[in-house]
Design an enzyme around this catalytic site. Structure first.
Site, PDB file in Angstrom:
ATOM      1  N   GLN A 133       0.842  -1.192   0.000  1.00 21.59           N
ATOM      2  CA  GLN A 133       0.000   0.000   0.000  1.00 21.59           C
ATOM      3  C   GLN A 133       0.878   1.243   0.000  1.00 21.59           C
ATOM      4  OE1 GLN A 133      -3.187   0.114   2.835  1.00 21.59           O
ATOM      5  NE2 GLN A 133      -3.814   2.136   2.192  1.00 21.59           N
ATOM      6  N   PHE A 134       1.210   1.734  -1.201  1.00 20.94           N
ATOM      7  CA  PHE A 134       2.093   2.890  -1.330  1.00 20.94           C
ATOM      8  C   PHE A 134       1.507   4.145  -0.722  1.00 20.94           C
ATOM      9  CE2 PHE A 134      -0.543   3.595  -5.026  1.00 20.94           C
ATOM     10  CZ  PHE A 134      -0.587   4.979  -5.160  1.00 20.94           C
ATOM     11  N   THR A 135       0.187   4.189  -0.529  1.00 19.95           N
ATOM     12  CA  THR A 135      -0.442   5.401  -0.002  1.00 19.95           C
ATOM     13  C   THR A 135      -0.082   5.650   1.467  1.00 19.95           C
ATOM     14  OG1 THR A 135      -2.489   4.236   0.550  1.00 19.95           O
ATOM     15  CG2 THR A 135      -2.358   5.282  -1.637  1.00 19.95           C
TER      16      THR A 135
END
Length: 147
Positions: A78-80
């Protein structure tokens, strides 16, 4: 690396309507690699997660680890998690590792976790995923692991 752990009764990840990863009791671990991260940092994070004592013992105290309870570990990229919301209303994600490095470290995290623990499931890097979970507690723990 940045991680958010959620103690769950169950969790699953779907991609295109198909379940790609699923666990019962354990941790849903959302993970984001940063540009300066390494395989050693990923291994340090996994080792810490496996030993973190947040599952209840017989007296109801958070005193047991994922390994102690034999729980599952569902790891989802989850790059966010690297979002910077300081400027304007649209987050910047420049704090996340470039895609190639992010994929490499995510895959290493999975491989290392599978060497250390018998029940490891995963999402799909870069996919549009739907994550379903029953948060237990709720217990949600943000983590950041540095070299």
């Amino acid at each position: 690396m940045i991680a958010v752990l959620q103690r769950v009764r169950e969790a699953r990840v779907e991609v295109g309507g198909a379940v790609v990863g699923q666990i019962g009791q354990g941790f849903l671990m959302l993970v984001c690699a940063e540009p300066t991260d390494s395989e050693a940092i990923a291994e340090k994070l996994v080792a810490k997660v496996l030993k973190l004592r947040v599952f209840s013992d017989e007296a109801g105290k958070m005193n047991r680890s994922l390994q102690d309870v034999g729980g599952g570990l569902l790891i989802v990229s989850q790059f966010t998690l690297a979002a910077d919301t300081n400027g304007g209303n649209r987050p910047s994600f420049t704090g996340a590792a470039p895609s190639e490095l992010g994929r490499k470290l995510y895959e290493h995290t999975l491989a290392f976790a599978r060497q250390q623990h018998p029940v490891v499931a995963n999402g799909e890097f870069g996919a549009d995923m739907q994550v379903h979970l029953i948060n237990d507690g709720p217990v949600t723990i943000p983590m950041r692991m540095n070299g």
